[in-house]
Design an enzyme around this catalytic site. Structure first.
Site, PDB file in Angstrom:
ATOM      1  N   CYS A  80       0.852  -1.200   0.000  1.00  0.00           N
ATOM      2  CA  CYS A  80       0.000   0.000   0.000  1.00  0.00           C
ATOM      3  C   CYS A  80       0.885   1.246   0.000  1.00  0.00           C
ATOM      4  CB  CYS A  80      -0.902   0.038   1.236  1.00  0.00           C
ATOM      5  SG  CYS A  80      -2.005  -1.380   1.377  1.00  0.00           S
ATOM      6  N   GLN A 300     -10.844 -11.566 -10.697  1.00  0.00           N
ATOM      7  CA  GLN A 300     -10.571 -10.216 -10.215  1.00  0.00           C
ATOM      8  C   GLN A 300     -10.491 -10.204  -8.690  1.00  0.00           C
ATOM      9  OE1 GLN A 300      -9.873  -7.428 -11.734  1.00  0.00           O
ATOM     10  NE2 GLN A 300     -10.659  -7.514 -13.833  1.00  0.00           N
ATOM     11  N   GLU A 350      -9.510 -15.481 -26.588  1.00  0.00           N
ATOM     12  CA  GLU A 350      -8.456 -15.506 -25.579  1.00  0.00           C
ATOM     13  C   GLU A 350      -7.331 -16.421 -26.052  1.00  0.00           C
ATOM     14  OE1 GLU A 350      -5.955 -15.314 -22.778  1.00  0.00           O
ATOM     15  OE2 GLU A 350      -7.759 -14.111 -22.412  1.00  0.00           O
ATOM     16  N   ASP A 401     -10.574  -5.815 -22.712  1.00  0.00           N
ATOM     17  CA  ASP A 401      -9.989  -5.686 -21.375  1.00  0.00           C
ATOM     18  C   ASP A 401      -8.587  -6.272 -21.423  1.00  0.00           C
ATOM     19  OD1 ASP A 401      -9.476  -5.347 -18.703  1.00  0.00           O
ATOM     20  OD2 ASP A 401     -10.893  -6.874 -17.999  1.00  0.00           O
ATOM     21  N   CYS A 428      -6.501  -1.324 -17.014  1.00  0.00           N
ATOM     22  CA  CYS A 428      -5.827  -1.095 -15.738  1.00  0.00           C
ATOM     23  C   CYS A 428      -4.640  -0.157 -15.916  1.00  0.00           C
ATOM     24  CB  CYS A 428      -5.375  -2.417 -15.132  1.00  0.00           C
ATOM     25  SG  CYS A 428      -4.218  -3.339 -16.172  1.00  0.00           S
TER      26      CYS A 428
END
Length: 474
Positions: A80, A300, A350, A401, A428
């Site tokens: 973090c 996820q 994919e 994505d 992302c």
């Protein structure tokens, strides 16, 4: 200015990857750990032609945005980076990150970037954590004392997370606020158990030892839990008793597995897997779909906010009942299955065979008959579909994505040739997303109609962003 100088600076703004920015006589100085509004004394660690790097020595005057970190390991742990920043400010920094990428990389002006979708669950939000066994890293306080705290354990043994910027040192963690309190208790019990029995940790340098990783997966909607111990060797004489002990100590755990790998890389995935308790999988839900998750399945890591992310993409797509949809980089099929009830058919494409197999199993598990999952390289599959009359009909809507690197330019060019009515781009990495969107909007082929960031990872600098692009008429 030279390396080793101590200077005082005012932090002006947040920058990418958790850094902050100050200026000294026109030179940009990147400061690790600064908060906009801080006045800090920094030590210069590197000087380049266009910028300098620095580390904080002391905070002279704290920013009003600065808060007390909750975790005692903050600053050393790499997990973090923004616990010292008020959460409302974190969201604003992330919104600005998306805006900067669209303007500076994509060349888009006047695009409104709204406040990121967040939520109250800023701690204990991860459903998966990978902890590493390794050589223990001592904090500055321990080094000064020249002893281990309380003589608790040998300095060579650690179980925890990597030290910030160091992949060869492990911070020995007794608590962590990313997963549940039960998860932290499991980490502590595994450490105690292994130290008592003098079990050796694996060394990538010597390629010897046994313990590599402890992976804990917790299904947020069903309450199921998996403990996965990754080791170098198959040692049932060690793993059998350990699994029995952990199940007795944590009876709510539903499965315990052992992944075995002799690869030198530190990826917590085994070539072989043995199930010591339970089915070897857990199940969880996103929306009205149930997913079976194995030790090495992708899922996820923030279940609640993943649902918000997918609902945002579904809304932006503006589906019609007769639509054919492509889900590119479809992974284990979670997006395709989430939107399947809204349209005629979904085709997930994919490249990873294991992910395609998982997607097909998930479709079967949920009784979904209008999703087809295709294994193949994206640019080749799209080209065949477009030019050779392949088995996949042309799309009305495309959802993409991709990984952090974004789309291959040939994939972007194939999308331009296919001309779907709408493209919904989940990313992302706002930088590569902006780069790809710039190509899609060349010659006014597409235009951005909506942007919505979603904060999946509080207290980190990472941000997911959803772009909706609409086809312009010829």
């Amino acid at each position: 200015m030279k390396r080793g100088d101590i200077i005082e600076v005012e932090i002006e703004r947040a920058a990418y990857e958790g850094k902050s920015v100050a200026r000294v006589e026109g030179l940009v100085v990147f400061v690790h750990g600064g908060v906009p509004g801080d006045r800090v004394a920094v030590c210069v660690t590197a000087v380049k032609k266009a910028f300098a790097e620095s580390e904080i020595e002391r905070v002279v005057r704290p920013s009003p945005l600065r808060v007390e970190p909750r975790c005692r390991y903050f600053g050393s742990c790499g997990g973090c980076r923004w616990q010292h920043v008020a959460y409302s400010a974190q969201l604003e920094f992330k919104r600005q990150q998306v805006t900067d990428a669209l303007e500076r990389i994509g060349g888009f002006n006047g695009i409104e970037v709204p406040h990121p979708l967040g939520g109250p669950d800023t701690f204990h939000y991860r459903n998966k954590m990978e902890f590493s066994f390794g050589e223990r890293w001592r904090t500055r306080e321990e080094m000064a004392a020249r002893t281990d705290p309380e003589g608790r354990q040998p300095a060579a043994f650690a179980l925890g997370l990597h030290v910030a910027e160091r992949y060869d040192r492990i911070l020995d963690l007794e608590e962590c606020y990313l997963q549940s309190e039960e998860s932290a208790a499991i980490v502590n019990e595994v450490r105690r158990y292994c130290i008592e029995r003098a079990l050796p940790v694996y060394s990538t340098r010597t390629q010897s030892g046994y313990l590599r990783n402890l992976v804990i997966r917790e299904a947020r909607r069903t309450g199921e839990r998996m403990i996965n111990l990754v080791t170098r060797d198959d040692r049932p004489d060690i793993m059998g008793p350990m699994a029995e002990h952990l199940h007795a100590r944590f009876p709510s755990t539903t499965t315990i597995v052992n992944n075995i790998t002799q690869r030198r890389s530190q990826v917590a995935v085994g070539e072989t897997e043995k199930v010591y308790f339970g089915s070897g999988t857990i199940t969880d839900r996103i929306g009205n779909r149930t997913y079976r998750i194995s030790a090495n399945s992708f899922f996820q890591t923030n279940t609640e906010r993943t649902e918000r992310l997918y609902d945002t993409a579904r809304r932006m797509a503006e589906f019609r009942a007769e639509d054919t949809v492509y889900d590119l980089y479809s992974g284990t099929g979670t997006i395709a299955l989430h939107v399947a009830d809204d349209v005629r058919s979904v085709f997930g494409i994919e490249a990873v065979a294991g992910a395609v197999a998982d997607a097909r199993r998930n479709a079967e598990l949920n009784g979904v008959g209008n999703c087809t999952f295709v294994e193949g390289d994206l640019k080749d599959t799209l080209l065949r579909s477009r030019t050779q009359g392949g088995t996949i009909p042309s799309p009305d809507v495309v959802i993409v994505d991709p990984p952090r690197a974004g789309m291959h330019e040939k994939v972007v060019r194939e999308l331009l040739a296919l001309r779907p009515r709408r493209i919904v781009y989940i990313s992302c990495n706002p930088a590569t997303q902006a780069r790809d969107a710039k190509i899609l909007c060349e010659s006014y082929a597409y235009r951005i109609v909506e942007v919505q960031p979603v904060d999946m990872f509080p207290h980190t600098y990472h941000i997911e962003n959803v772009l909706s692009l609409s086809l312009n008429p010829l």
